[in-house]
Scaffold this motif. Structure first.
Motif, PDB file in Angstrom:
ATOM      1  N   PRO B 428       0.779  -1.343  -0.153  1.00  0.00           N
ATOM      2  CA  PRO B 428       0.062  -0.066   0.014  1.00  0.00           C
ATOM      3  C   PRO B 428       0.827   1.393  -0.032  1.00  0.00           C
ATOM      4  O   PRO B 428       0.521   2.324  -0.515  1.00  0.00           O
ATOM      5  CB  PRO B 428      -0.901   0.025   1.439  1.00  0.00           C
ATOM      6  N   ALA B 499      -8.488   8.626  -8.336  1.00  0.00           N
ATOM      7  CA  ALA B 499      -9.378   7.894  -7.832  1.00  0.00           C
ATOM      8  C   ALA B 499      -9.277   6.289  -8.086  1.00  0.00           C
ATOM      9  O   ALA B 499      -9.345   5.269  -7.266  1.00  0.00           O
ATOM     10  CB  ALA B 499     -10.820   8.229  -8.154  1.00  0.00           C
ATOM     11  N   THR B 502      -6.165   4.909  -5.962  1.00  0.00           N
ATOM     12  CA  THR B 502      -6.702   4.800  -4.836  1.00  0.00           C
ATOM     13  C   THR B 502      -7.526   3.580  -4.566  1.00  0.00           C
ATOM     14  O   THR B 502      -7.569   2.759  -3.603  1.00  0.00           O
ATOM     15  CB  THR B 502      -7.354   5.881  -4.177  1.00  0.00           C
ATOM     16  N   PHE B 506      -7.025   0.499  -1.882  1.00  0.00           N
ATOM     17  CA  PHE B 506      -7.911  -0.067  -1.061  1.00  0.00           C
ATOM     18  C   PHE B 506      -8.516  -1.610  -1.260  1.00  0.00           C
ATOM     19  O   PHE B 506      -8.542  -2.060  -0.362  1.00  0.00           O
ATOM     20  CB  PHE B 506      -9.158   0.648  -1.159  1.00  0.00           C
ATOM     21  N   THR B 509      -5.498  -3.855  -0.517  1.00  0.00           N
ATOM     22  CA  THR B 509      -5.091  -4.096   0.755  1.00  0.00           C
ATOM     23  C   THR B 509      -6.380  -4.216   1.811  1.00  0.00           C
ATOM     24  O   THR B 509      -6.085  -4.787   2.909  1.00  0.00           O
ATOM     25  CB  THR B 509      -4.503  -2.742   1.283  1.00  0.00           C
ATOM     26  N   LEU B 512     -10.053  -0.571   3.531  1.00  0.00           N
ATOM     27  CA  LEU B 512     -11.223  -0.029   3.882  1.00  0.00           C
ATOM     28  C   LEU B 512     -11.997  -0.919   4.735  1.00  0.00           C
ATOM     29  O   LEU B 512     -12.677  -0.359   5.590  1.00  0.00           O
ATOM     30  CB  LEU B 512     -12.222   0.236   2.455  1.00  0.00           C
ATOM     31  N   GLU B 514     -10.716  -2.575   6.903  1.00  0.00           N
ATOM     32  CA  GLU B 514     -10.212  -2.699   8.187  1.00  0.00           C
ATOM     33  C   GLU B 514     -10.531  -1.350   9.045  1.00  0.00           C
ATOM     34  O   GLU B 514     -11.016  -1.423  10.163  1.00  0.00           O
ATOM     35  CB  GLU B 514      -8.565  -2.574   8.104  1.00  0.00           C
ATOM     36  N   VAL B 515     -10.566  -0.340   7.988  1.00  0.00           N
ATOM     37  CA  VAL B 515     -10.924   0.977   8.732  1.00  0.00           C
ATOM     38  C   VAL B 515     -12.473   1.000   9.052  1.00  0.00           C
ATOM     39  O   VAL B 515     -12.708   1.189  10.262  1.00  0.00           O
ATOM     40  CB  VAL B 515     -10.943   1.981   7.458  1.00  0.00           C
ATOM     41  N   LYS B 516     -13.355  -0.015   8.385  1.00  0.00           N
ATOM     42  CA  LYS B 516     -14.646  -0.129   8.905  1.00  0.00           C
ATOM     43  C   LYS B 516     -14.846  -0.528  10.281  1.00  0.00           C
ATOM     44  O   LYS B 516     -15.632  -0.265  10.939  1.00  0.00           O
ATOM     45  CB  LYS B 516     -15.461  -0.575   7.908  1.00  0.00           C
ATOM     46  N   ASN B 518     -12.682  -0.611  12.568  1.00  0.00           N
ATOM     47  CA  ASN B 518     -11.871   0.102  13.606  1.00  0.00           C
ATOM     48  C   ASN B 518     -12.632   1.549  14.007  1.00  0.00           C
ATOM     49  O   ASN B 518     -12.353   1.839  15.169  1.00  0.00           O
ATOM     50  CB  ASN B 518     -10.442   0.544  13.176  1.00  0.00           C
ATOM     51  N   VAL B 519     -13.337   1.933  13.149  1.00  0.00           N
ATOM     52  CA  VAL B 519     -14.145   3.321  13.445  1.00  0.00           C
ATOM     53  C   VAL B 519     -15.096   2.943  14.644  1.00  0.00           C
ATOM     54  O   VAL B 519     -15.839   2.265  14.784  1.00  0.00           O
ATOM     55  CB  VAL B 519     -14.466   3.987  12.358  1.00  0.00           C
TER      56      VAL B 519
END
Lengths: 285, 519
Positions: B428, B499, B502, B506, B509, B512, B514-516, B518-519
Motif C-alpha cells: 500500500p 481515484a 486509490t 484499497f 489491501t 477500507l 479494516e478501517v470500517k 476500527n471506527v
C-alpha cells in the motif's frame, strides 16, 4: 578461513554504504562549500574553498532586490499560523469522532478520508479563480495576501491528521473524563483540561508535520502570491535561482542552507516518531 | 464558581456568534448590492447552519467538527466542484469576462461618424485636485461647458467664466484654472477618459486640440440576443463564447461560455493538442513507475545492509542517510539544478576532469529526464529505506534459519522470503508513493520548469512536463495566455486517475474493510 571471508564481507558492506553516503552528501557538501566560498561563482569551484568567509551570508541580508530575510520570515509566519490553527481544528474535529456516538459519525470519518485522497493542488485553477473573485469584494483576503494563502492551507488541514489524532485519542481511557464529569466539569472542560494535556505528544507531532508541509509548499503559494515582499521562501528562492543563479551561486547556497536549517532541526526532533509512524502503518498494512 | 465559569463560556460563545452574524449581515448587504445572489443564498444558508449548530443541544458534537469542515468544504470540496464546471467552459485569456460584462464593454465603444462635428477646446483643472473641466468652442454659437460630469450650453456672458487679461481666452471657470499646453499634455490620459452624453452622441477628446462627436458603435438587442454594429450595419450572433458575424468574424473580447465536452474532445482528437498531451500523459506514468521502483530498490538494498545488529556505526549511517529526506524538497531540487547546470555546474566539471564531454542536463529531453530520476532517487530512497527497515524487523528470524538448513543461497533467501513478505506489508505504501510521484510537481517544475520546450507544440508542453505541471503551465505561465478550461479538463483526468489508483490500493489491501472495523 571462515573468519577472513566474514571480514571481507563486512568491509565490502561498509564500502557500499559509504558510496551511497557519498551520493547522499554530495549536493549538501558542495552547497556548504559554495556558501562559504566568497568567490561566488560556479566556475572552477573547489570542494574546499581557498578562503572561507561569511560574505555570502552578509550579502544575503543586505539585498533589496531579493529580500531573503523577508521571505524566510513570511514562510515562518505563514507556517506557524497555519500549523497552530490546523492543529487546533484537528484536535477539535477528532475529539467527537473518538468520544461521542452520534448519527453520521462513521460516514463523516469516511468522507474526510476520501476527500483527503485528492491533493488540494489539483484544484489550483479553481482556487485561483475563487480568490480572484474574493479580491473584488474583500481585498484583504484576495490574491497576493497572506490571509488568503493561510486560508487555503487550512482547507487541507483536517483530513489525514484527524485520523491520526483520533487514533491517539482512542488510546486515552474515557474513565478520565467520566471522573471529571462527576467532579462537575462540562464536556468542553473535560476535553480542554483533561484530554488535551494528555494528547500533547500527538499535538506536537502534528504541529511539526503541518509546519514542514506548509513551509515546503510551492505551487499554491506561487499562484496566490505575486510580489517580492509577499513571497514565501520557496517562491522567492525559485525566482532567485532563475534570475541570476550562475553568478550568485554562493549566495543562493547560503540561502538554501539557512532556509533548510529550521526544517532539518524540526525533522530530527520528531524523526523517531515519523519513522515509528511509517513503520506501524506499514506493518499493519 | 463553576457556574460562573460556565456562564463565561456561554457568554463568549454568544458574543462570537453575534460578531459572526453581524459580519454575515454586512457581507449580505454587499452581495445584495453587487447582485451576487447565488453567493447571498449560500451565505444565508451557512449562517443559519452555524447558528443552529452552536445553539442547539442536539448538534453538540458538530460544534467541534465545524471549524475544520468549514475550511475543507470551502477550499477543497468547492474548488473540486468548480474545477468540474470550469472544465466544461472556455474560461481563459480572451474569455475572462461574463457575457453581460462583454456586452457592457462593447456598448461603451464609439466611432467617429462621417458627419461628425469638431470643437476646439480649453481644459481647466482645480490646482492639486484631480478635477477637470472643459470649455468647447461652438464657433460663434456660444460654448459647451463640461463640468462635474455634465455638459451644458452657455453663452460667453456666463458668470462662471473669467477672462483676467481680456485676451479673449477665459483663464478661469469657478475654481478651475486653465491648463497650459504643457500641462494639458501631462493630463492627457485623464482628459481622454472624459465623456459627455450630448444629444444622441458622445463628446470625447479626439486629439490634443479637438473634441468631437462620437456615436455608439454596438447595440445589444436583448430580445434577439444579437449585437448590432451600427457603423457597418452588421449583426453579430453568439457562437462559442464570442459574438460572430455571418462571415465568421469575431468581436473581441470573448466571454465565458459553456462548451460541453469540447475541452476533453480536444485533448484526445485535436492533433496539435493531443500529440503533446499524449506524450505528457505517457511520461507521467513512466516517471511515477521508475521513481517508485528506483527509490524502492535502493531503499530496500540499504535497509538490508543496515538491518544487521552487528554492523558498526549503523545508527550513525542511518542518520546520515536520511538527511536528504529531512531537507525541504524544494531546496534540494534547486540545489541539484545548480549542480547540474550544463555550462558551470559541478557535475559537468567533474565529468570534464574525467574527460567526458559536457552533458546537456537541462537542454536535452533525455538527459533532463535522466537527471530528474537521479534527483528523485536521491530525494526518495531514505523514505523507502525507513519503511523497509521497519518491515524487515517484523520478519521472523526462524524463516531464515529454516532456509539456511535447507541450503538456500543468500539470493534465494532474498527472492523467496524477504521480497514477498516485504511486498505484502509495503504494497500500500508503494502505491501511495506512486500516487505521490504521479503528482510530484515540485521536482519536475523546480528543476527545469517542465522543459526543455518542445518546438512547434501549440500548448506549452515541455519535454519533462507531467500532467500536473502541464496543468499549471496551461493556467499560469504567461506568454501564451491562460486556458483555464483546458487546464481544468486535465485536472479532472488527474482526479480520475488518482481515484482509480486509490480504489486499487484499497481493494488490494482491504484497507477500507479494516478501517470500517476500527471506527
Amino acid at each position: 578461513m571462515y573468519r577472513t571471508r566474514d571480514t571481507k564481507t563486512k568491509i565490502f558492506k561498509h564500502l557500499v554504504i559509504w558510496i551511497v553516503i557519498a551520493f547522499a552528501l554530495f549536493p549538501l557538501l558542495w552547497t556548504l562549500s559554495a556558501a562559504l566560498n566568497p568567490a561566488n561563482t560556479l566556475i572552477n569551484q573547489k570542494l574546499i574553498p581557498d578562503k572561507a568567509s561569511f560574505d555570502n551570508i552578509k550579502y544575503l541580508f543586505n539585498n533589496d532586490q531579493h529580500p531573503f530575510p523577508i521571505w524566510i520570515w513570511n514562510s515562518v509566519k505563514i507556517s506557524l499560523i497555519t500549523a497552530v490553527i490546523a492543529v487546533s481544528m484537528t484536535a477539535l474535529a477528532a475529539y467527537p469522532f473518538s468520544r461521542f456516538r452520534f448519527k453520521g459519525r462513521r460516514k463523516g470519518l469516511f468522507i474526510i478520508l476520501l476527500i483527503q485522497i485528492f491533493p488540494q493542488m489539483l484544484a489550483m485553477v479553481a482556487i485561483y479563480l475563487l480568490f480572484l473573485n474574493i479580491q473584488e469584494v474583500l481585498p484583504a483576503f484576495g490574491l497576493n495576501t497572506h490571509p488568503a494563502i493561510i486560508t487555503i492551507y487550512l482547507g487541507g488541514a483536517i483530513g489525514v491528521n484527524t485520523w491520526l489524532m483520533k487514533g491517539y485519542l482512542d488510546t486515552i481511557p474515557s474513565s478520565l473524563e467520566e471522573a471529571a464529569y462527576i467532579d462537575g466539569a462540562s464536556k468542553f472542560q473535560a476535553f480542554y483540561k483533561i484530554i488535551l494535556p494528555l494528547a500533547r505528544p500527538i499535538l506536537a507531532v502534528l504541529f511539526v508535520l503541518q509546519f514542514i508541509a506548509t513551509y515546503s509548499e510551492y505551487i499554491l503559494a506561487s499562484i496566490i502570491l505575486n510580489s517580492n515582499q509577499k513571497f514565501t521562501l520557496a517562491v522567492g528562492l525559485h525566482l532567485f535561482i532563475s534570475d541570476m543563479y550562475a553568478n550568485r551561486w554562493g549566495v543562493f547556497s547560503a540561502a538554501a542552507l539557512i532556509g533548510a536549517l529550521p526544517i532539518i532541526i524540526l525533522f530530527m526532533m520528531v524523526q523517531k516518531y515519523i519513522v515509528h509512524g511509517l513503520i506501524s502503518g506499514a506493518v499493519k498494512g | 464558581m463553576r457556574l460562573w465559569k460556565d456562564n463565561m463560556f456561554h457568554l463568549a460563545k454568544i458574543i462570537i456568534l453575534s460578531i459572526l452574524d453581524a459580519l454575515a449581515v454586512w457581507s449580505a448587504t454587499i452581495l445584495f448590492t453587487e447582485h451576487k445572489f447565488i453567493f447571498l443564498i449560500i451565505l444565508i444558508f451557512i449562517t443559519i447552519i452555524i447558528n443552529y449548530i452552536y445553539l442547539s443541544k442536539k448538534a453538540y458534537p458538530l460544534r467541534y467538527i465545524l471549524p475544520g469542515t468549514f475550511f475543507m468544504i470551502l477550499l477543497v470540496v468547492y474548488p473540486i466542484i468548480y474545477t468540474v464546471y470550469v472544465s466544461f467552459t472556455n474560461y481563459g485569456t480572451g474569455n475572462i469576462l461574463t457575457k453581460d460584462q462583454v456586452i457592457e464593454q462593447l456598448e461603451n465603444k464609439y466611432y467617429l461618424p462621417e458627419n461628425t462635428q469638431d470643437f476646439s477646446f480649453n481644459a481647466y483643472k482645480i490646482p492639486d485636485q484631480n478635477k477637470y473641466a472643459v470649455l468647447l468652442d461652438k464657433d460663434d454659437n456660444g460654448y459647451l461647458l463640461g463640468i462635474d460630469q455634465q455638459i451644458e450650453e452657455i453663452t460667453d456672458n456666463d458668470p462662471r467664466l473669467t477672462d483676467k487679461n481680456n485676451d479673449g481666452t477665459f483663464d478661469q471657470i469657478n475654481d478651475y484654472q486653465i491648463l497650459s499646453r504643457a500641462n494639458l499634455i501631462k493630463s492627457l490620459s485623464q482628459l481622454q477618459n472624459i465623456e459627455y452624453q450630448y444629444k444622441d452622441n458622445i463628446l470625447k477628446m479626439k486629439s490634443i486640440s479637438l473634441f468631437s462627436l462620437y456615436r455608439q458603435q454596438y447595440k445589444y438587442i436583448s430580445a434577439e440576443d444579437k449585437i448590432h454594429d451600427i457603423k457597418n450595419d452588421i449583426f453579430y450572433t453568439p457562437a462559442d463564447g464570442s459574438f460572430a458575424s455571418p462571415s465568421g468574424e469575431k468581436l473581441l473580447p470573448g466571454y465565458r461560455s459553456f462548451l460541453g465536452w469540447k475541452n476533453y474532445i480536444k485533448l484526445f482528437t485535436d492533433d496539435r493538442v493531443s500529440t503533446p498531451f499524449l506524450r505528457v500523459f505517457i511520461w507521467t506514468f513512466e516517471w511515477a513507475i521508475i521513481s517508485v521502483l528506483s527509490t524502492f530498490a535502493l531503499g530496500l538494498f540499504m535497509a538490508i545492509l543496515l538491518n544487521d545488529n552487528e554492523l558498526r556505526f549503523r545508527k550513525f549511517y542511518r542518520i546520515i542517510l536520511i538527511l536528504p529526506y529531512a531537507l525541504p524538497a524544494f531546496i534540494s531540487v534547486l540545489i541539484w539544478r545548480g549542480l547540474l547546470n550544463t555550462e558551470v555546474g559541478v557535475v559537468n566539471q567533474i565529468l570534464q576532469t574525467l574527460s567526458i564531454d559536457k552533458i546537456p542536463w537541462l537542454q536535452s529531453v533525455f538527459w533532463s529526464r535522466f537527471a530528474l530520476i537521479i534527483i528523485n532517487l536521491w530525494l526518495g530512497f531514505p523514505y523507502m529505506m525507513l519503511i523497509s527497515l521497519g518491515a524487515l524487523q517484523s520478519i521472523s528470524g526462524d524463516l531464515y534459519e529454516a532456509a539456511a538448513i535447507d541450503g538456500a543461497t543468500p539470493f534465494q533467501r532474498f527472492r523467496y522470503i524477504t521480497l514477498p513478505l516485504i511486498l505484502v506489508s509495503l504494497g500500500p505504501l508503494l502505491i501511495s508513493s506512486f500516487a505521490f510521484n504521479f503528482n510530484n510537481f515540485n521536482v519536475i517544475y523546480l528543476f527545469n520548469e517542465g522543459g526543455p520546450p518542445i518546438v512547434g507544440a501549440q500548448t506549452p508542453a515541455g519535454g519533462t512536463d507531467i500532467l500536473i505541471s502541464y496543468t499549471y503551465r496551461l493556467s499560469f505561465e504567461s506568454g501564451r495566455g491562460s486556458d483555464f478550461g483546458l487546464a481544468s479538463a486535465v485536472s479532472i483526468l488527474i482526479f480520475m486517475i488518482t481515484a482509480v489508483i486509490t480504489w486499487f490500493n484499497f481493494k488490494y489491501t482491504g484497507a477500507l474493510e479494516e478501517v470500517k472495523e476500527n471506527v
